[in-house]
Design an enzyme around this catalytic site. Structure first.
Site, mmCIF file in Angstrom:
data_model
loop_
_atom_site.group_PDB
_atom_site.id
_atom_site.type_symbol
_atom_site.label_atom_id
_atom_site.label_comp_id
_atom_site.label_asym_id
_atom_site.label_seq_id
_atom_site.Cartn_x
_atom_site.Cartn_y
_atom_site.Cartn_z
ATOM 1 N N CYS A 166 0.836 -1.209 0.000
ATOM 2 C CA CYS A 166 0.000 0.000 0.000
ATOM 3 C C CYS A 166 0.867 1.255 0.000
ATOM 4 C CB CYS A 166 -0.931 -0.013 1.214
ATOM 5 S SG CYS A 166 -1.984 1.452 1.347
ATOM 6 N N CYS A 169 -0.417 4.143 2.081
ATOM 7 C CA CYS A 169 -0.243 3.905 3.518
ATOM 8 C C CYS A 169 1.210 4.130 3.952
ATOM 9 C CB CYS A 169 -0.645 2.473 3.884
ATOM 10 S SG CYS A 169 -2.287 1.983 3.375
ATOM 11 N N ASP A 170 2.160 3.617 3.172
ATOM 12 C CA ASP A 170 3.554 3.546 3.606
ATOM 13 C C ASP A 170 4.534 4.341 2.754
ATOM 14 O OD1 ASP A 170 2.684 1.752 5.580
ATOM 15 O OD2 ASP A 170 2.917 0.045 4.225
#
Length: 335
Positions: A166, A169-170
């Protein structure tokens, strides 16, 4: 006397709290045991659209979602640029709009996870992770898919410690660093494009010469000075070296990066459906046009359904078709 009074007050408070809790538990149990017209499993675009259509058809509908106010994979998309009327909207915001639409219609949403589904002569029983059991005349299964994991020597040790699925997300963790994206579809191209604005260097590695993803996105990546596209190449092994990861390619070349983002496809969440409905060789539900499966009254919608195109708009269309078919089924069999 004061101590005795305090004890009595405390005991009374405990009794009152116990009664409140018992009433609450009974209320939940009564709701869960109620026979629903439509039970929808999954609250992504397909599930929420199905719920909206079912509610507007005046059906008793319950939307089951394992994550708190979850909206499916769409929440991971940094930008959805092909949904009509909402160009450039983030996946998270689009998912929130879907969810708020359902809330506006007062659609009941239950946070729990389906662990097993049984078809009886007239209805379906759905066992939940919490231990409860739901009953419904029809079921629309829209649980979506999960990321397919890398199966490369050394990858298992790096899960959550260098390998991510992701970017939204990261990706921020790799500001000014080097990263690799493995894959050739839309997700891989979108991930590489987003990382190109964050990272110092991005390697996009695809095992084939041609990409399945959007041509326009690929052209944008080819113009990026900090993006290197490596075609017809596979990663053979990964090694963690301090804070860096070494990628060994089948061409003999070695790359050093700080993070790897895998976008090699999805795995449908259909494990609990084995033996209930027909699945294809990849685990996707085989359905007719309106989502009807081999089990009468059971419908598949969204990314769990076998098909060539899996987009937000097709998922929403699946949900609408499945809910309409379910409403017709109930009218024909229960009226």
């Amino acid at each position: 006397f004061l101590c005795i009074r305090q004890v009595l007050l405390l005991y009374g408070s405990i009794i009152d709290m116990k009664n409140i809790l018992n009433r609450y538990v009974n209320m939940i149990n009564d709701g869960r045991e109620k026979m629903r017209d439509v039970l929808i499993i999954g609250s992504g675009p397909a599930g929420i659209t199905a719920a909206i259509y079912a509610k507007r058809a005046n059906l008793d509908v319950l939307l089951l979602e394992k994550e708190y106010e979850g909206t499916g994979q769409i929440a991971e998309s940094p930008c959805v640029d092909n949904y009509p009327g909402l160009p450039g909207i983030s996946g998270y915001e689009l998912g929130e709009r879907f969810l708020n639409h359902a809330k506006k219609l007062e659609i009941e949403i239950l946070e729990d996870e389906a662990k097993g589904i049984t078809k009886t002569e007239k209805y379906f029983q759905v066992e939940l992770k919490s231990g409860s059991c739901l009953e419904a005349k029809t079921v629309i299964y829209a649980a979506g898919a999960s990321h397919r994991r890398l199966m490369i020597p050394g990858s298992k040790k790096l899960e959550g410690n260098g390998i991510s699925y992701c970017v939204s997300c990261d990706g921020a963790f790799y500001q000014g660093k080097d990263a690799a994206v493995i894959g050739g579809g839309n997700t891989a191209l979108d991930d590489a494009l987003l990382l190109s604005e964050i990272c110092r260097k991005v390697f996009l590695i695809h095992r084939r010469e041609s990409f399945r993803g959007a041509y326009g996105t690929l052209k944008l990546l080819e113009k990026k000075k900090n993006v290197e596209i490596i075609r017809s190449t596979e990663v053979k092994k990964l090694e963690k070296r301090g804070r860096e990861i070494q990628l060994f390619l089948d061409s003999g070349r070695e790359l050093t990066v700080h993070g790897i983002f895998a976008a090699i496809g999805m795995q449908p969440r259909t494990e609990i459906l084995k033996g209930l409905v027909n699945l294809d060789k990849n685990g996707y539900i085989q359905t007719e046009e309106e989502g009807l499966t081999s089990a009468e009254g059971f419908y598949g919608a969204g990314d769990v359904r076998a098909g060539k195109l899996r987009q937000v708009i097709t998922a929403a269309a699946d949900g609408a078709a499945a809910a309409t078919a379910a409403a017709r089924y109930i009218l024909e069999h229960y009226q």
